[in-house]
Design a protein around this motif. Structure first.
Motif, PDB file in Angstrom:
ATOM      1  N   MET A 171      55.266  44.179  11.046  1.00  0.00           N
ATOM      2  CA  MET A 171      55.217  43.287  12.187  1.00  0.00           C
ATOM      3  C   MET A 171      55.225  41.857  11.668  1.00  0.00           C
ATOM      4  SD  MET A 171      55.125  45.237  14.867  1.00  0.00           S
ATOM      5  CE  MET A 171      54.487  44.343  16.232  1.00  0.00           C
ATOM      6  N   VAL A 172      56.079  41.065  12.280  1.00  0.00           N
ATOM      7  CA  VAL A 172      56.298  39.696  11.824  1.00  0.00           C
ATOM      8  C   VAL A 172      56.330  38.761  13.026  1.00  0.00           C
ATOM      9  CG1 VAL A 172      58.002  38.191  10.725  1.00  0.00           C
ATOM     10  CG2 VAL A 172      57.596  40.450   9.815  1.00  0.00           C
ATOM     11  N   ARG A 173      55.821  37.544  12.824  1.00  0.00           N
ATOM     12  CA  ARG A 173      55.957  36.489  13.820  1.00  0.00           C
ATOM     13  C   ARG A 173      56.971  35.498  13.268  1.00  0.00           C
ATOM     14  NH1 ARG A 173      50.913  34.491  14.312  1.00  0.00           N
ATOM     15  NH2 ARG A 173      50.507  35.855  16.062  1.00  0.00           N
ATOM     16  N   ALA A 174      58.006  35.221  14.026  1.00  0.00           N
ATOM     17  CA  ALA A 174      59.029  34.261  13.614  1.00  0.00           C
ATOM     18  C   ALA A 174      59.045  33.108  14.596  1.00  0.00           C
ATOM     19  CB  ALA A 174      60.397  34.928  13.566  1.00  0.00           C
ATOM     20  N   VAL A 175      58.949  31.899  14.074  1.00  0.00           N
ATOM     21  CA  VAL A 175      59.022  30.691  14.896  1.00  0.00           C
ATOM     22  C   VAL A 175      60.366  30.036  14.580  1.00  0.00           C
ATOM     23  CG1 VAL A 175      57.956  28.502  15.473  1.00  0.00           C
ATOM     24  CG2 VAL A 175      56.525  30.432  14.789  1.00  0.00           C
ATOM     25  N   LEU A 176      61.317  30.216  15.473  1.00  0.00           N
ATOM     26  CA  LEU A 176      62.666  29.693  15.275  1.00  0.00           C
ATOM     27  C   LEU A 176      62.767  28.319  15.942  1.00  0.00           C
ATOM     28  CD1 LEU A 176      64.617  32.971  16.048  1.00  0.00           C
ATOM     29  CD2 LEU A 176      63.836  32.114  13.855  1.00  0.00           C
ATOM     30  N   ARG A 233      59.640  43.700  14.657  1.00  0.00           N
ATOM     31  CA  ARG A 233      59.914  44.326  13.366  1.00  0.00           C
ATOM     32  C   ARG A 233      61.221  43.787  12.802  1.00  0.00           C
ATOM     33  NH1 ARG A 233      58.431  49.130  16.544  1.00  0.00           N
ATOM     34  NH2 ARG A 233      56.307  49.643  15.957  1.00  0.00           N
ATOM     35  N   LEU A 234      61.275  43.665  11.480  1.00  0.00           N
ATOM     36  CA  LEU A 234      62.465  43.143  10.826  1.00  0.00           C
ATOM     37  C   LEU A 234      63.314  44.256  10.234  1.00  0.00           C
ATOM     38  CD1 LEU A 234      61.256  40.053   8.778  1.00  0.00           C
ATOM     39  CD2 LEU A 234      62.469  40.084  10.939  1.00  0.00           C
ATOM     40  N   SER A 261      54.185  37.253   8.061  1.00  0.00           N
ATOM     41  CA  SER A 261      53.747  38.640   8.198  1.00  0.00           C
ATOM     42  C   SER A 261      52.411  38.684   8.939  1.00  0.00           C
ATOM     43  CB  SER A 261      53.594  39.276   6.817  1.00  0.00           C
ATOM     44  OG  SER A 261      53.132  40.585   6.940  1.00  0.00           O
ATOM     45  N   ILE A 262      52.339  39.494   9.986  1.00  0.00           N
ATOM     46  CA  ILE A 262      51.076  39.632  10.721  1.00  0.00           C
ATOM     47  C   ILE A 262      50.501  41.029  10.588  1.00  0.00           C
ATOM     48  CG2 ILE A 262      51.548  37.783  12.341  1.00  0.00           C
ATOM     49  CD1 ILE A 262      52.404  39.853  14.373  1.00  0.00           C
ATOM     50  N   HIS A 263      51.302  41.977  10.052  1.00  0.00           N
ATOM     51  CA  HIS A 263      50.796  43.328   9.830  1.00  0.00           C
ATOM     52  C   HIS A 263      51.693  44.041   8.845  1.00  0.00           C
ATOM     53  CE1 HIS A 263      49.586  47.457  10.490  1.00  0.00           C
ATOM     54  NE2 HIS A 263      48.469  46.944  10.967  1.00  0.00           N
ATOM     55  N   ARG A 264      51.085  44.800   7.939  1.00  0.00           N
ATOM     56  CA  ARG A 264      51.863  45.578   6.978  1.00  0.00           C
ATOM     57  C   ARG A 264      51.830  47.047   7.367  1.00  0.00           C
ATOM     58  NH1 ARG A 264      53.438  42.616   2.652  1.00  0.00           N
ATOM     59  NH2 ARG A 264      52.304  40.701   2.323  1.00  0.00           N
ATOM     60  N   ASN A 265      52.781  47.800   6.864  1.00  0.00           N
ATOM     61  CA  ASN A 265      52.892  49.224   7.177  1.00  0.00           C
ATOM     62  C   ASN A 265      51.716  49.990   6.566  1.00  0.00           C
ATOM     63  OD1 ASN A 265      53.719  51.741   7.792  1.00  0.00           O
ATOM     64  ND2 ASN A 265      55.613  51.690   6.629  1.00  0.00           N
ATOM     65  N   ASP A 266      50.967  50.688   7.405  1.00  0.00           N
ATOM     66  CA  ASP A 266      49.864  51.500   6.903  1.00  0.00           C
ATOM     67  C   ASP A 266      49.982  52.959   7.337  1.00  0.00           C
ATOM     68  OD1 ASP A 266      49.271  51.352   9.560  1.00  0.00           O
ATOM     69  OD2 ASP A 266      47.245  50.586   9.318  1.00  0.00           O
ATOM     70  N   GLY A 267      51.143  53.355   7.855  1.00  0.00           N
ATOM     71  CA  GLY A 267      51.348  54.739   8.247  1.00  0.00           C
ATOM     72  C   GLY A 267      51.044  55.006   9.709  1.00  0.00           C
ATOM     73  N   TYR A 268      50.535  54.038  10.424  1.00  0.00           N
ATOM     74  CA  TYR A 268      50.215  54.196  11.835  1.00  0.00           C
ATOM     75  C   TYR A 268      51.278  53.496  12.664  1.00  0.00           C
ATOM     76  CZ  TYR A 268      47.477  54.278  16.119  1.00  0.00           C
ATOM     77  OH  TYR A 268      47.047  54.484  17.391  1.00  0.00           O
ATOM     78  N   MET A 269      51.692  54.094  13.755  1.00  0.00           N
ATOM     79  CA  MET A 269      52.735  53.509  14.604  1.00  0.00           C
ATOM     80  C   MET A 269      52.084  52.612  15.653  1.00  0.00           C
ATOM     81  SD  MET A 269      55.885  53.414  14.974  1.00  0.00           S
ATOM     82  CE  MET A 269      57.261  53.341  16.034  1.00  0.00           C
ATOM     83  N   TYR A 270      52.336  51.319  15.566  1.00  0.00           N
ATOM     84  CA  TYR A 270      51.788  50.371  16.527  1.00  0.00           C
ATOM     85  C   TYR A 270      52.828  50.089  17.610  1.00  0.00           C
ATOM     86  CZ  TYR A 270      48.088  49.565  13.188  1.00  0.00           C
ATOM     87  OH  TYR A 270      47.036  49.733  12.359  1.00  0.00           O
ATOM     88  N   ALA A 271      52.355  49.971  18.831  1.00  0.00           N
ATOM     89  CA  ALA A 271      53.242  49.714  19.966  1.00  0.00           C
ATOM     90  C   ALA A 271      53.355  48.213  20.192  1.00  0.00           C
ATOM     91  CB  ALA A 271      52.692  50.387  21.215  1.00  0.00           C
ATOM     92  N   PHE A 272      54.441  47.815  20.818  1.00  0.00           N
ATOM     93  CA  PHE A 272      54.612  46.416  21.201  1.00  0.00           C
ATOM     94  C   PHE A 272      53.701  46.100  22.373  1.00  0.00           C
ATOM     95  CE2 PHE A 272      58.985  46.912  19.389  1.00  0.00           C
ATOM     96  CZ  PHE A 272      58.825  45.960  18.394  1.00  0.00           C
ATOM     97  N   SER A 273      53.283  44.860  22.446  1.00  0.00           N
ATOM     98  CA  SER A 273      52.466  44.391  23.549  1.00  0.00           C
ATOM     99  C   SER A 273      53.154  43.189  24.179  1.00  0.00           C
ATOM    100  CB  SER A 273      51.092  43.981  23.042  1.00  0.00           C
ATOM    101  OG  SER A 273      50.347  43.400  24.089  1.00  0.00           O
TER     102      SER A 273
END
Length: 62
Positions: free
Chosen positions: A1-6, A18-19, A46-58
């Motif tokens: 999960m990534v935050r991008a400020v364009l 996700r990228l 980067s706001i979250h790294r892959n840890d094997g758990y599926m996170y949903a969009f909010s």
């Protein structure tokens, strides 16, 4: 999960998602609202790294 400020362009603003890495070095981002492309690495945080758990969009964007 990534935050991008364009800063400018068609997709200017803050996006969270996700990228997908491309060979060219420019990323493609998937957000709840659709696809954002191109995204350069210097605008990503980067706001979250892959840890094997599926996170949903909010829809809550901070």
């Amino acid at each position: 999960m990534v935050r991008a400020v364009l800063p400018s362009g068609k997709f200017a603003g803050t996006h969270v998602g996700r990228l997908t890495v491309r060979e060219s070095g420019v990323f493609e981002m998937r957000t709840p609202l659709g696809k954002v492309s191109p995204v350069r690495h210097k605008y990503c945080e980067s706001i979250h790294r892959n840890d094997g758990y599926m996170y949903a969009f909010s829809t809550n964007v901070q």
